[in-house]
Structure formats: structure tokens, C-alpha cells
Design a protein around this motif. Structure first.
Motif, PDB file in Angstrom:
ATOM      1  N   MET A 261       0.834  -1.208   0.000  1.00 35.30           N
ATOM      2  CA  MET A 261       0.000   0.000   0.000  1.00 35.30           C
ATOM      3  C   MET A 261       0.867   1.255   0.000  1.00 35.30           C
ATOM      4  O   MET A 261       0.610   2.208  -0.732  1.00 35.30           O
ATOM      5  CB  MET A 261      -0.844  -0.032   1.280  1.00 35.30           C
ATOM      6  CG  MET A 261      -2.176   0.586   1.145  1.00 35.30           C
ATOM      7  SD  MET A 261      -3.152  -0.247  -0.116  1.00 35.30           S
ATOM      8  CE  MET A 261      -4.661   0.671   0.105  1.00 35.30           C
ATOM      9  N   ILE A 262       1.858   1.243   0.836  1.00 36.41           N
ATOM     10  CA  ILE A 262       2.761   2.404   0.930  1.00 36.41           C
ATOM     11  C   ILE A 262       3.427   2.657  -0.410  1.00 36.41           C
ATOM     12  O   ILE A 262       3.493   3.804  -0.884  1.00 36.41           O
ATOM     13  CB  ILE A 262       3.821   2.159   2.028  1.00 36.41           C
ATOM     14  CG1 ILE A 262       3.189   2.379   3.398  1.00 36.41           C
ATOM     15  CG2 ILE A 262       5.025   3.058   1.832  1.00 36.41           C
ATOM     16  CD1 ILE A 262       4.174   2.241   4.529  1.00 36.41           C
ATOM     17  N   THR A 263       3.909   1.603  -1.006  1.00 37.15           N
ATOM     18  CA  THR A 263       4.574   1.750  -2.299  1.00 37.15           C
ATOM     19  C   THR A 263       3.625   2.361  -3.327  1.00 37.15           C
ATOM     20  O   THR A 263       3.975   3.309  -4.044  1.00 37.15           O
ATOM     21  CB  THR A 263       5.048   0.359  -2.794  1.00 37.15           C
ATOM     22  OG1 THR A 263       5.817  -0.240  -1.772  1.00 37.15           O
ATOM     23  CG2 THR A 263       5.871   0.493  -4.065  1.00 37.15           C
ATOM     24  N   LEU A 264       2.420   1.828  -3.359  1.00 36.08           N
ATOM     25  CA  LEU A 264       1.426   2.338  -4.303  1.00 36.08           C
ATOM     26  C   LEU A 264       1.087   3.792  -4.027  1.00 36.08           C
ATOM     27  O   LEU A 264       1.010   4.615  -4.948  1.00 36.08           O
ATOM     28  CB  LEU A 264       0.147   1.502  -4.217  1.00 36.08           C
ATOM     29  CG  LEU A 264       0.168   0.166  -4.941  1.00 36.08           C
ATOM     30  CD1 LEU A 264      -1.050  -0.648  -4.568  1.00 36.08           C
ATOM     31  CD2 LEU A 264       0.227   0.404  -6.454  1.00 36.08           C
ATOM     32  N   LEU A 265       0.873   4.099  -2.773  1.00 31.00           N
ATOM     33  CA  LEU A 265       0.444   5.462  -2.439  1.00 31.00           C
ATOM     34  C   LEU A 265       1.564   6.462  -2.664  1.00 31.00           C
ATOM     35  O   LEU A 265       1.322   7.598  -3.094  1.00 31.00           O
ATOM     36  CB  LEU A 265      -0.058   5.516  -0.992  1.00 31.00           C
ATOM     37  CG  LEU A 265      -1.416   4.854  -0.781  1.00 31.00           C
ATOM     38  CD1 LEU A 265      -1.814   4.912   0.688  1.00 31.00           C
ATOM     39  CD2 LEU A 265      -2.490   5.528  -1.643  1.00 31.00           C
ATOM     40  N   ASN A 266       2.789   6.046  -2.387  1.00 34.30           N
ATOM     41  CA  ASN A 266       3.929   6.911  -2.692  1.00 34.30           C
ATOM     42  C   ASN A 266       3.881   7.315  -4.162  1.00 34.30           C
ATOM     43  O   ASN A 266       3.957   8.505  -4.496  1.00 34.30           O
ATOM     44  CB  ASN A 266       5.247   6.178  -2.430  1.00 34.30           C
ATOM     45  CG  ASN A 266       5.751   6.426  -1.030  1.00 34.30           C
ATOM     46  OD1 ASN A 266       5.454   7.461  -0.436  1.00 34.30           O
ATOM     47  ND2 ASN A 266       6.506   5.479  -0.505  1.00 34.30           N
ATOM     48  N   ALA A 267       3.754   6.314  -5.013  1.00 32.35           N
ATOM     49  CA  ALA A 267       3.672   6.579  -6.451  1.00 32.35           C
ATOM     50  C   ALA A 267       2.461   7.437  -6.777  1.00 32.35           C
ATOM     51  O   ALA A 267       2.504   8.336  -7.614  1.00 32.35           O
ATOM     52  CB  ALA A 267       3.602   5.260  -7.217  1.00 32.35           C
ATOM     53  N   ASP A 268       1.412   7.170  -6.048  1.00 26.78           N
ATOM     54  CA  ASP A 268       0.145   7.812  -6.333  1.00 26.78           C
ATOM     55  C   ASP A 268       0.165   9.301  -6.024  1.00 26.78           C
ATOM     56  O   ASP A 268      -0.276  10.129  -6.823  1.00 26.78           O
ATOM     57  CB  ASP A 268      -0.936   7.133  -5.497  1.00 26.78           C
ATOM     58  CG  ASP A 268      -2.283   7.342  -6.112  1.00 26.78           C
ATOM     59  OD1 ASP A 268      -2.378   7.213  -7.348  1.00 26.78           O
ATOM     60  OD2 ASP A 268      -3.223   7.675  -5.374  1.00 26.78           O
ATOM     61  N   PHE A 269       0.662   9.638  -4.880  1.00 34.32           N
ATOM     62  CA  PHE A 269       0.720  11.052  -4.504  1.00 34.32           C
ATOM     63  C   PHE A 269       1.541  11.818  -5.531  1.00 34.32           C
ATOM     64  O   PHE A 269       1.179  12.912  -5.954  1.00 34.32           O
ATOM     65  CB  PHE A 269       1.341  11.213  -3.113  1.00 34.32           C
ATOM     66  CG  PHE A 269       0.420  10.810  -2.001  1.00 34.32           C
ATOM     67  CD1 PHE A 269      -0.919  11.213  -2.013  1.00 34.32           C
ATOM     68  CD2 PHE A 269       0.872  10.039  -0.954  1.00 34.32           C
ATOM     69  CE1 PHE A 269      -1.782  10.845  -0.993  1.00 34.32           C
ATOM     70  CE2 PHE A 269       0.021   9.672   0.071  1.00 34.32           C
ATOM     71  CZ  PHE A 269      -1.299  10.071   0.050  1.00 34.32           C
ATOM     72  N   GLU A 270       2.636  11.217  -5.887  1.00 38.42           N
ATOM     73  CA  GLU A 270       3.512  11.865  -6.860  1.00 38.42           C
ATOM     74  C   GLU A 270       2.762  12.071  -8.176  1.00 38.42           C
ATOM     75  O   GLU A 270       2.809  13.155  -8.785  1.00 38.42           O
ATOM     76  CB  GLU A 270       4.754  11.001  -7.085  1.00 38.42           C
ATOM     77  CG  GLU A 270       5.782  11.672  -7.963  1.00 38.42           C
ATOM     78  CD  GLU A 270       7.140  10.995  -7.838  1.00 38.42           C
ATOM     79  OE1 GLU A 270       8.088  11.504  -8.433  1.00 38.42           O
ATOM     80  OE2 GLU A 270       7.229   9.953  -7.149  1.00 38.42           O
TER      81      GLU A 270
END
Lengths: 187, 187, 187, 187
Positions: C61-70
Motif C-alpha cells: 500500500m505504501i509503495t502504491l500510495l507513494n507513487a500515487d501522490f507523486e
DNA sequence: CATGAATGAGAATTCATTCAT
DNA sequence: GATGAATGAATTCTCATTCAT
């Protein structure tokens, strides 16, 4: 006999045959002719069944031995049978008591039950003896109890473990010993 | 110490602490620092480990008791310590022996091992005694052995089960008893 | 994929469908096509499986959200689909995350995993943003992260719980909001 | 409070703490201080208790949120506390609502209850808004409701899951958003 | 010889549900 | 209506034993 006793009786029967840890709760349920679930209504877990059983067996043992010491102290010293010394009822519980003893080496609560029982037995015996022979001191009585119970334990273990017959010449020695221990007994 | 002995030693260590049936083969493997598979190379199954262990313990016991009877028979009768009567090595195995005894009530093969051991012990003792005192008959010697082992068993059990101290007045009685049993021992 | 991962994947699949506590170890074993016993070789107990699963899901989830925010920060603000805002991969884990959240209210360790994850996410985001816009302070960035994640959480929950379609007029509002939050994004 | 309500209240108390499936009927009976049998007089099975509880909680939620949207729509936009936005009563039910949501993914009937509730909430809100501002169309109002509830959901989840404090800089953004959504609110 | 991964039957325990009182 | 004893299927977990490497 209520449910709780019925379950305990079944547990005793199973555990005499198979030992504590070879007996499953399933076994007990079957023997008691109740469901597994019901057993857990009356006993928190298997551990609690074992504890209740130990307490129960030990109490019966105390009652028997109380009667037994008194009997030995007053009977004619010339025994003819080892069965005279250790009654069959006591012996029939000995297998359970060996289990109990093994268990006691690993389980503090069981150990405590055993200690308390022995203390109670000792106190009863001393009280009885002092009523009969007010001139004796508690120490001397304690020693007698100790010697007698040593012998009794020994006989029991011997019979159980090796199932050897008692030596036919043993009785004179035993009589002499009892005489030492109970010099007041009728000759 | 070879593999087989190494495994048996590990089994003994575990089973002293936890009992036969509370000890898993995994436990033994870990304690012996070998793989589970290897254990099954040396022993057909867990049952075989227990049997080997019982045989082993009982043999060591016989050796100790042989020495012990001889020692008691010849030592000065005025003991001061219960430890003089029952050596520590014997006692330290008693927990295992209780397990063995419990097991023996359910397991024919274990029972046979125990019977054979007692027979061997008895024969050894009688042979020894007859060499020392050719005038005695086997029966009388057998009785002596029996009485002594009763006492010894009793002391052991007592110490293990109730952890009661030995009554301080016990020793004079014991000395008198030994004197009855071994009238030829030096006073 | 090793055994441990294989079991975890099976656990995830089952628990997505049935929830943590409605999934039995039996279920997992069947799904993973391994025996029950093997599961306990790799995980101490069911609790440990849940913990491992939570950690795993949260990290993904963290990995996805990191990418997502960016992605959100740099994409054209004129979205047309809610799927643009919350990627499908994130959403497909949301059912598990609801389970996790419920669990977290009763299980300290799970709660800690969640806290740590959010902290990590926040730190990553702030670091990234400060590299892109060195003039901003951490507080302002934190606020943006907070607002964005609020919206995202809300969308997710909304979609899961009520399965309502997103209001067609929502996008202009969302765009306006993002513009407030990221005034520097290209119009 | 009648028997049925008493049981439901007990179920809610237990299930808030332990979750639906970790709560046993025995637990509920104990908490409600009634017999197990009585529970089955009022509810066909545990499933029925959960359904009744979900309906009950969701209805209370709707009532609260109806009041809440109205309050937000008319209060001064300059909030100072997140508690002003999401009332404590709403939040205290959120753990149950997460359970409900998890459950809804697997249970059609629960899912339907949630959908109906959301529909009801939406209708109420639109009716209210149209009475206040007859010039607006339903779509625009729907969007406002949607955005507001997104934010509210997000805040709730955030607070529950990560227990993070609300960013101190969040309020100006929130005020600006509300202003977008409710342009007619007093400044 | 040696390993230890893998198995699965069996053990303890829980819990939704029923039913006689 | 009200009780709670009783049931037994299902669950978690253990452990003796096997076997491919």
C-alpha cells in the motif's frame, strides 16, 4: 452421583488404565457417556480434571491410611500376609499415585496437593496417637509414622513395579520392626 | 559416545524433565543435535527409544544397587544421613523410574524388563551373600534383600513425593533394623 | 515464490473473501495446496499469519500510495474518472484494510504496524515534496498529504461501503480542491 | 427498554469490543443478563442479531448525519476543531461501522441495508436543501453531499486507523472547501 | 549416512443451537 | 415466557513418521 462426579469417575477409570496424558478428553466423554462440550462446562480444561482427580484420590488415600495406621497399631503383630499391611483399596490406587508423583515433579499445584495431604495425614496420626498414649512426644510419634509409611510405600512399589511375591520369611522381620516401632502393641 | 548413545542420552535428559509422553521426537532431535531422520535410522519408533532408555536406566540402577547393598552390608551400622542409605545417583533416576513403573502397568515389554532386572539383582545379591556367608540359605538372604529394598524404595519415594525431611529419630530405628537384617555386620 | 510466500498469498486470497477470523487454517492450507502442519512450520500460529499479511499488505500500500501522490501532484488537474484518483490496485486491497483497521482496534501489534506505516508514508512524501519545492515547509506539505489522503480514504470507503457511483459533478470540485492543495500544479 | 432492545444493546457493547465474529452468543447472554435460550426466542440466530444491530446502528447514524450536514451547512465556516466536523457520537460508532463494512462485502443482506441507508440519507439531504434553496438542482446538491461525506469519512477513518492528529494547517483548507461546496453559507 | 520439509491423524477447546423443565 | 444443561461439529495446534535429496 452428579454430573461432575460422573465425569471424574470416568476420568479416573480411563486414567488408571492409560495414564493422565494418554487419556484424551474424548475418552473421558465416552466413558462418562456425555458429550465433550459438557466436560468443559464442569472443568475448565483437562488440567483441571487432573487436579480434581488428584485431590479426590489423595483424600480417599488419607482416609484409608488413617484407618490403616490405627489398625496396624492395634492388631496382633503376627501378620501372615502382606495384604494385612497394605489393604487392597490402597494398592489399587497406587498406579494413579505413581502418575500423580510423576506429574508432581513437573506441576507445582499437584506437588502442593501432595504436600498438604502428607501434612494432614501426619497431623491426624499424631493427634490420634497422643490421645492413646499421652506420655509420648510428637517427635517419637512422627518417627513411627515415618517408618511405617516407608515400609508401606516400599511394599506397594515393590508389588506394583516388580510384581514379585513377598518373601515368605519377611513377616518375622516385619513383626520385629513393628514391635520396635510400637513397643506397646500386644505381643 | 556413538550416535545411538548420543540420542539415548538426549532422550533421557528430555524425559527426565517432561516424562515419556510429553517428550516429542523433535525435542530429542534438538537436544541430541541431530536430525529427526537420523533418530529413525537408529530406532524404529518412539516406543523403541523408550524401551532402550528403560533397559539402560534399569541396568545402571542394578549396578548401583549391587554396589549399594554390599556397601550397606559392610559399613558401620551407625548411619547419620539418609543419603548414606540411598545414594544420590539412585535417587536422581527415581523420577524416570516412576515413569517407567507407570508405563510398565500398560506395556508388557517394559514390565518384562523390570521383572528381569529384579531377578538379576536378586540373583547377584544371593550369590554374593552366599560367598561371604556360606552357612545362610537363599531364602533368608532373599528376605534380607527384600527388606532392605523396601526401606530404600520407601525412602526414595518419600523424598520425591512429599519432599519431607527424614525424621531425626529415624536413624536409631533404621540401625536396629539393619542389625536384624544383617546380624553379622560390625556393631 | 517460496513456501512462506505461497502460504501468505493463499492466506490473503482467503482473507480477502472471508475476513481474518472467518478464514480457517484449514482453508489456507487447501488454498495453498499444502498440509496444515506445514503452515505451522512457517508461522507460529494463525495470529502470526495475520501479522505477516498485514505487514505485507501495508507495505504494498505504501509503495502504491507513494507513487500515487507523486502522480496526482504532477498530473493535469482535470480528471475525468475517480479511478484516476485511486488506482484499482489500492482499492482492491481496501477490504483487507478494513479488516486490518477493525483488528487494529483490538490488537496492539497490528495497531503499531499501521502507525509505523503511516509515519513512513508521511516522511517519504515530505522528503519528495521538499526536493521538488524546496521553498515549502514541512507543515504545509504535511497538510497537503493529509487532505489528499482524507479524500482518497473517503473515496475508497464510499465505493466499498455503498458502492455508489461517484457523482458526475464531483470532478470539478475535486479539481478545485487539488488546486488549492497543489497551487503549483499546471492548470 | 424491552427484552429485545436489552439483548441488542448487550450485543452492541460486546461487538464494539470484540467484533461480530469474536463475540459469542454466550457473551451476549451474559452481558444482557438473560439466558441463552431467551436470545433465541427474540432472534432466530446470531446472523439475525447482527442484522438487527446493523440496522439499528445505521439508523442512528443517519439521524446524526442528517443533523450534522444541516449544522455544517449553517454554521460559521471558521472551524477550529476537527471535532466540530465529525461529532463524537458518530466517531464512537465507527469501529462498528468498519465491521459492518467488512461484513457487507460478504453478506448481501448487510450490503442492502447499507445501500438503503445511504439512499435515505441522500434523499433527506436533497429534500432539506431544496426547501432551503429552491433554485438548486438535485445533482448539485448530491455532489455537495458527496464531497462532504467523503471528507467526513476520511477524517473518521484517519482518526481511527492511524490515530494521527489532524494537521493544524488543515482547517483553512477545509473552510475553503466548505465555502466551495456551500457558497451561500455565512462567511 | 544425514537431513529436514512435508504429511495428516488426533488432541484440546469453543460455540451456535436445541430442548426438556 | 425463561432457563441453562447438553450437544457435537468445527477450529487451532501438535507430533510421530516418511521420504526425496
Amino acid at each position: 452421583m452428579n454430573r461432575s462426579e460422573q465425569i471424574l469417575a470416568a476420568a479416573e477409570q480411563c486414567m488408571r488404565l492409560k495414564g493422565f496424558h494418554q487419556t484424551s478428553v474424548q475418552n473421558i466423554a465416552q466413558q462418562a457417556d456425555v458429550s465433550i462440550g459438557l466436560i468443559y462446562k464442569y472443568y475448565k480444561n483437562k488440567e483441571a480434571i487432573i487436579e480434581a482427580l488428584v485431590t479426590n484420590v489423595v483424600q480417599r488415600m488419607i482416609t484409608l491410611l488413617n484407618a490403616d495406621f490405627e489398625r496396624i497399631a492395634h492388631m496382633d503383630v503376627h501378620y501372615h500376609q502382606a495384604e494385612d499391611i497394605v489393604p487392597v483399596e490402597v494398592e489399587s490406587s497406587i498406579i494413579l499415585l505413581m502418575e500423580v508423583s510423576s506429574e508432581a515433579t513437573r506441576n507445582q499445584r499437584i506437588q502442593q496437593i501432595m504436600k498438604d495431604a502428607w501434612q494432614e495425614l501426619k497431623n491426624n496420626f499424631i493427634t490420634q496417637e497422643q490421645q492413646r498414649h499421652p506420655e509420648q512426644d510428637a517427635n517419637a510419634i512422627h518417627t513411627r509414622l515415618y517408618v511405617m509409611s516407608l515400609i508401606i510405600d516400599g511394599i506397594i512399589i515393590r508389588r506394583c513395579m516388580k510384581q514379585a511375591d513377598i518373601s515368605p520369611d519377611f513377616m518375622p522381620f516385619f513383626n520385629a520392626m513393628v514391635n520396635d516401632v510400637y513397643p506397646h502393641a500386644p505381643a
